[in-house]
Design a protein around this motif. Structure first.
Motif, PDB file in Angstrom:
ATOM      1  N   TYR A   1     -14.055  27.211 -25.333  1.00  0.00           N
ATOM      2  CA  TYR A   1     -15.033  26.204 -24.954  1.00  0.00           C
ATOM      3  C   TYR A   1     -14.922  25.768 -23.494  1.00  0.00           C
ATOM      4  CZ  TYR A   1     -15.537  25.953 -29.994  1.00  0.00           C
ATOM      5  OH  TYR A   1     -15.726  26.262 -31.301  1.00  0.00           O
ATOM      6  N   GLY A   2     -13.909  26.208 -22.847  1.00  0.00           N
ATOM      7  CA  GLY A   2     -13.760  25.941 -21.423  1.00  0.00           C
ATOM      8  C   GLY A   2     -13.410  24.506 -21.082  1.00  0.00           C
ATOM      9  N   VAL A   3     -12.925  23.752 -22.019  1.00  0.00           N
ATOM     10  CA  VAL A   3     -12.548  22.356 -21.761  1.00  0.00           C
ATOM     11  C   VAL A   3     -11.082  22.336 -21.358  1.00  0.00           C
ATOM     12  CG1 VAL A   3     -12.356  20.032 -22.698  1.00  0.00           C
ATOM     13  CG2 VAL A   3     -14.211  21.550 -23.455  1.00  0.00           C
ATOM     14  N   VAL A   4     -10.833  21.860 -20.134  1.00  0.00           N
ATOM     15  CA  VAL A   4      -9.452  21.823 -19.633  1.00  0.00           C
ATOM     16  C   VAL A   4      -9.119  20.384 -19.252  1.00  0.00           C
ATOM     17  CG1 VAL A   4      -7.831  22.686 -17.922  1.00  0.00           C
ATOM     18  CG2 VAL A   4      -9.670  24.184 -18.774  1.00  0.00           C
ATOM     19  N   PRO A   5      -8.202  19.740 -19.946  1.00  0.00           N
ATOM     20  CA  PRO A   5      -7.823  18.357 -19.593  1.00  0.00           C
ATOM     21  C   PRO A   5      -6.923  18.358 -18.363  1.00  0.00           C
ATOM     22  CG  PRO A   5      -6.459  19.108 -21.393  1.00  0.00           C
ATOM     23  CD  PRO A   5      -7.432  20.223 -21.125  1.00  0.00           C
ATOM     24  N   ARG A   6      -6.745  17.185 -17.794  1.00  0.00           N
ATOM     25  CA  ARG A   6      -5.857  17.091 -16.629  1.00  0.00           C
ATOM     26  C   ARG A   6      -4.404  17.362 -17.002  1.00  0.00           C
ATOM     27  NH1 ARG A   6      -8.066  11.472 -13.847  1.00  0.00           N
ATOM     28  NH2 ARG A   6     -10.223  12.179 -13.483  1.00  0.00           N
ATOM     29  N   ARG A   7      -4.019  16.878 -18.204  1.00  0.00           N
ATOM     30  CA  ARG A   7      -2.618  17.087 -18.613  1.00  0.00           C
ATOM     31  C   ARG A   7      -2.551  17.160 -20.135  1.00  0.00           C
ATOM     32  NH1 ARG A   7      -3.218  12.004 -16.727  1.00  0.00           N
ATOM     33  NH2 ARG A   7      -2.910  10.272 -18.199  1.00  0.00           N
ATOM     34  N   ILE A   8      -1.476  17.751 -20.603  1.00  0.00           N
ATOM     35  CA  ILE A   8      -1.181  17.836 -22.036  1.00  0.00           C
ATOM     36  C   ILE A   8       0.227  17.291 -22.242  1.00  0.00           C
ATOM     37  CG2 ILE A   8      -0.785  19.401 -23.980  1.00  0.00           C
ATOM     38  CD1 ILE A   8      -2.953  21.190 -22.888  1.00  0.00           C
ATOM     39  N   LYS A   9       0.364  16.429 -23.290  1.00  0.00           N
ATOM     40  CA  LYS A   9       1.669  15.803 -23.556  1.00  0.00           C
ATOM     41  C   LYS A   9       2.105  16.114 -24.975  1.00  0.00           C
ATOM     42  CE  LYS A   9       0.595  11.545 -22.770  1.00  0.00           C
ATOM     43  NZ  LYS A   9       0.745  10.067 -22.625  1.00  0.00           N
ATOM     44  N   LEU A  10       3.399  16.335 -25.120  1.00  0.00           N
ATOM     45  CA  LEU A  10       4.025  16.447 -26.439  1.00  0.00           C
ATOM     46  C   LEU A  10       5.035  15.305 -26.542  1.00  0.00           C
ATOM     47  CD1 LEU A  10       4.682  20.310 -26.529  1.00  0.00           C
ATOM     48  CD2 LEU A  10       2.715  19.053 -27.437  1.00  0.00           C
ATOM     49  N   VAL A  11       4.691  14.281 -27.322  1.00  0.00           N
ATOM     50  CA  VAL A  11       5.559  13.105 -27.454  1.00  0.00           C
ATOM     51  C   VAL A  11       6.552  13.393 -28.569  1.00  0.00           C
ATOM     52  CG1 VAL A  11       5.658  10.618 -27.801  1.00  0.00           C
ATOM     53  CG2 VAL A  11       3.629  11.658 -26.747  1.00  0.00           C
ATOM     54  N   THR A  12       7.794  13.633 -28.202  1.00  0.00           N
ATOM     55  CA  THR A  12       8.800  14.057 -29.180  1.00  0.00           C
ATOM     56  C   THR A  12       9.791  12.957 -29.538  1.00  0.00           C
ATOM     57  OG1 THR A  12      10.249  14.815 -27.417  1.00  0.00           O
ATOM     58  CG2 THR A  12       8.704  16.406 -28.336  1.00  0.00           C
TER      59      THR A  12
END
Length: 784
Positions: free
Chosen positions: A686-697
């Motif tokens: 879909y070509g949607v690219v966020p500014r950042r991706i987080k994994l809250v562990t």
């Protein structure tokens, strides 16, 4: 007849053989000194009359004594002189008439014929000499109808006295109403009579009538004296109406009536007993200022009431002041003071008063002994309590079961088994039937000391006494379970079964979980079967906790026991587990449909938390078993059913995040891989690219997730609790074939990685941590 002679005045001739009547002029007529004659004749007599003695000698010579007209003249004529009618003679004549005619119309007729005009003095004196109340009332009523009548308080007082003496209280009330009308019409206030009426009625305990008369007098504005107020206050107090008595006292204060010793003696004790301590103490102070000496009853009431109200300083002050007056405390006062101080926890003062009481020669009663023993026992002063207890027995008092129970509890609390058993045996030897609290305290002590055999003996004695022992036996069982003494708990449960004593399902479950925790699986299974066969329902939480033990199990033999226990639960989750590991031919439906069907049958309103717990443990188990695809189906369906609603967050083009802090290790790994796979599809297709991706562990899962991603060279940087990466970097990473293979295929399931934090996540089931050694490097893209 124109004149009359008394017997001593009859003329006697010198010659006894000849009797001569005095010669009277035929023209002589009876004349009245009032001058009113029926035929209009002269009012004078000229005839000389000689009065002779018995021998015939002349004792007096002169004009005759003329009679008077009844009811008009207040004198008699002696010759030409008017001689007043003597009061004594008038009173005597009235009394003579009263004695003869008593009461009724004839009496009034005779009174009307009196030869003189009476006055109120005659009536008052006649009333004094008349002892019959009906006669007195008749005379009084007759006098009231006369023109010469004037209101006389003395008359009313004498009449009230006679009526009271005859106990004629209806007559008193009737005469009182008449007196009120008489006083109102004449503007006279009969102070003494008014007060005497109320005093008589109050003394006779005629409450309603006396209060009615009191209000009448108040309304009339007449003064009421202290004695009358005291009589009314006493009446209301005796009738159990203290607040009405206080109302009378308030009226007394309002009119400024002075208090006497009797008033203080009435009001202070009763104000104190009714809880109006400040008012009572104020009166007490006022009494002393007026130099009245308080009596013992006043001191006693203040000491008792102040003590019971917790005003111990004031109570002791009054007590000391009483001794200053030379008054000796009574046994009752000592008891009251000791009780007040003991109940307030001031045992030192209570004990000092206790010793003072015995030195004064008073013998403590049963209740006081009991109070001293129990108060000191409850405060932990067992030496003093036991000393008083011994004195109590020596004094011949048999302690109650509650006293024994109190001592037993305190000895039990301090772990003194020998003393507690000695008290128990003493109680039994005295023929007393121990109460439930006594048995409970003793059994708890023996259970804590792990004296199973002695506790069993006491429980059987308790059963023989007729008590229901199921609850007490279960309480002992819970003591062993909470203490972690599983062997003793199982031994006690066997004793209960052999003695026909039952326990409840809650305790069976507690013991089952304790057996599971301690690895006693062979003992745990019969307990679970008992639990299930007694119609108790194994819930999802209990099933999941057993599954958690299976996840951590290290020995094949124990795994067999655990699988057998899981089967014994007869829970629907076990059928789901069995179906999950079979092929699609046996299930007759794809695994995803099978999982969705199971989760649709969960009541999320009641079991949402249990379902989350089940998913966490099940994902751990599936990952350990290498069933990664099945695990991804479980996570997918759990997320669809919103069991973890805040796990994945899409913030448009700004940030996408996955929160795995509330997940188990296996669930976290599955969630990371599955979610990254979703992120990859969204970004690439879909070509949607966020500014950042987080994994809250969080700190617990950070190492595990970071090591798995580092095996495929992920761009995620590790901070304290978060793995984060720019959206562009992740986009480039997703394009790598190795990453696609990693996200689509099975992930590594090395037990060293999965289990090194498992004990933290599941503290309720505490097997040994499988491995604390650092994880070895992982080979990307291949299941191990």
């Amino acid at each position: 007849m124109g004149f009359y002679l008394t017997p001593r005045e009859l003329p006697v001739p010198k010659d006894p053989s000849f009797v001569r009547s005095p010669v009277i002029n035929a023209k002589l007529r009876r004349n009245y000194s009032s001058g009113r004659n029926g035929d209009g004749g002269s009012g004078e007599w000229t005839e000389e009359i000689e009065y002779l003695d018995e021998s015939g000698s002349v004792i007096y010579s002169g004009k005759g004594i003329r009679s008077v007209e009844p009811g008009l003249d207040d004198h008699v004529m002696v010759g030409e002189l008017k001689k007043p009618f003597l009061n004594a003679s008038a009173v005597a004549k009235i009394v003579e008439v009263l004695k003869r005619w008593k009461w009724g119309p004839e009496l009034e007729t005779q009174l009307d014929k009196l030869q003189f005009v009476p006055n109120m003095t005659h009536i008052t004196q006649a009333l004094k000499l008349t002892k019959d109340s009906d006669t007195s009332l008749s005379l009084f009523q007759w006098a009231k109808r006369q023109s010469w009548y004037s209101p006389s308080e003395d008359c009313y007082v004498m009449l009230f006295d006679e009526l009271n003496q005859n106990r004629d209280f209806d007559g008193i009330q009737s005469l009182f109403d008449e007196m009120v009308r008489d006083s109102t019409n004449n503007g006279i206030c009969s102070f003494s009579a008014y007060n005497r009426v109320i005093q008589y009625l109050a003394k006779a305990e005629k409450l309603e009538v006396s209060f009615y008369c009191f209000k009448k007098i108040q309304d009339s504005g007449c003064k009421i004296d202290t004695l009358t107020y005291n009589s009314l206050i006493t009446l209301f107090l005796n009738k159990g109406l203290p607040y009405k008595a206080f109302e009378i006292y308030g009226s007394m204060e309002a009119v400024g009536c002075s208090l006497d010793m009797s008033t203080y003696g009435l009001m202070i004790p009763n104000l104190a007993k009714s809880g109006r301590l400040d008012a009572a103490f104020k009166l007490f102070q006022e009494m002393k200022e007026r130099n009245f000496r308080p009596d013992f009853n006043i001191f006693s009431s203040l000491v008792d009431s102040m003590g019971k109200a917790g005003r111990l300083d004031t109570s002791m002050k009054v007590y000391m002041e009483m001794q200053g007056y030379g008054l000796r405390p009574s046994a009752t006062m000592y008891v009251s003071l000791i009780e007040s101080y003991a109940k307030a926890g001031k045992l030192d003062t209570a004990l000092r008063l206790w010793d003072e009481m015995k030195k004064a020669g008073f013998r403590p009663n049963f209740g006081l002994y009991t109070l001293i023993v129990e108060s000191h026992a409850k405060s932990g002063k067992l030496d003093i309590a036991m000393s008083a207890f011994t004195d109590m027995e020596k004094a011949g008092f048999l302690p109650t079961p509650s006293t024994y129970s109190c001592l037993l509890e305190m000895h039990a609390a301090t772990g003194q088994v020998d003393s507690a058993m000695k008290l128990y045996n003493s109680m039994m030897n005295a023929g007393l039937r121990p109460g439930l609290s006594t048995y409970t305290a003793l059994l708890t002590l023996l259970a804590n000391k792990k004296l199973v055999d002695v506790a069993a003996k006491i429980l059987l004695e308790m059963k023989a006494m007729g008590f229901s022992v199921d609850v007490s036996a279960s309480d002992v069982l819970m003591v062993y379970i909470k203490d972690g003494s599983v062997d003793l708990a199982l031994r006690w449960l066997r004793f209960m079964g052999s003695s026909g004593i039952r326990t409840n399902n809650f305790i069976i479950r507690q013991l089952f979980e304790s057996c599971m925790k301690n690895g006693l699986y062979e003992s745990a299974k019969p307990l679970l079967e008992t639990y299930v066969n007694s119609a108790a329902k194994v819930d999802l939480i209990l099933y999941t906790s057993i599954l958690a033990h299976l996840v951590r199990c290290q020995e094949d033999e124990n795994e067999k026991h655990l699988m057998s226990i899981l089967s014994a639960t007869k829970h629907k989750a076990h059928g789901f587990m069995c179906g999950l590991f079979t092929g699609p031919e046996q299930r007759k439906q794809p695994v995803l449909s099978f999982v969705r069907e199971f989760f649709q049958g969960i009541d999320y309103e009641l079991e949402e938390g249990a379902a989350r717990f089940f998913v966490n443990v099940l994902l751990n188990y599936l990952v350990l078993m290498g069933q990664i695809n099945r695990a991804r189906c479980i996570w997918k369906v759990a997320y669809e059913n919103k069991l973890f609603p805040k796990a994945i967050v899409f913030d448009q083009h700004i940030a996408w995040s996955l929160d795995v802090r509330n997940l188990s290790v296996g669930a976290a790994l599955i969630a990371v891989v599955h979610t990254l796979h979703r992120f990859r599809k969204r970004m690439l297709y879909y070509g949607v690219v966020p500014r950042r991706i987080k994994l809250v562990t969080g700190p617990t899962l950070k190492i595990v997730v970071a090591q798995i991603l580092s095996s495929v060279e992920s761009p995620f940087e590790v901070s304290k609790v978060v793995l984060r990466a720019p959206g562009d970097s992740v986009m480039e990473w997703f394009k790598k074939p190795i990453v696609q293979q990693f996200l689509l295929n099975e992930i590594p399931s090395r037990s060293d990685i999965l289990m090194h934090r498992l004990n933290t996540l599941f503290p309720s089931s505490a097997p040994e941590i499988r491995s604390l050694s650092p994880p070895k490097p992982l080979i990307a893209g291949r299941a191990m």
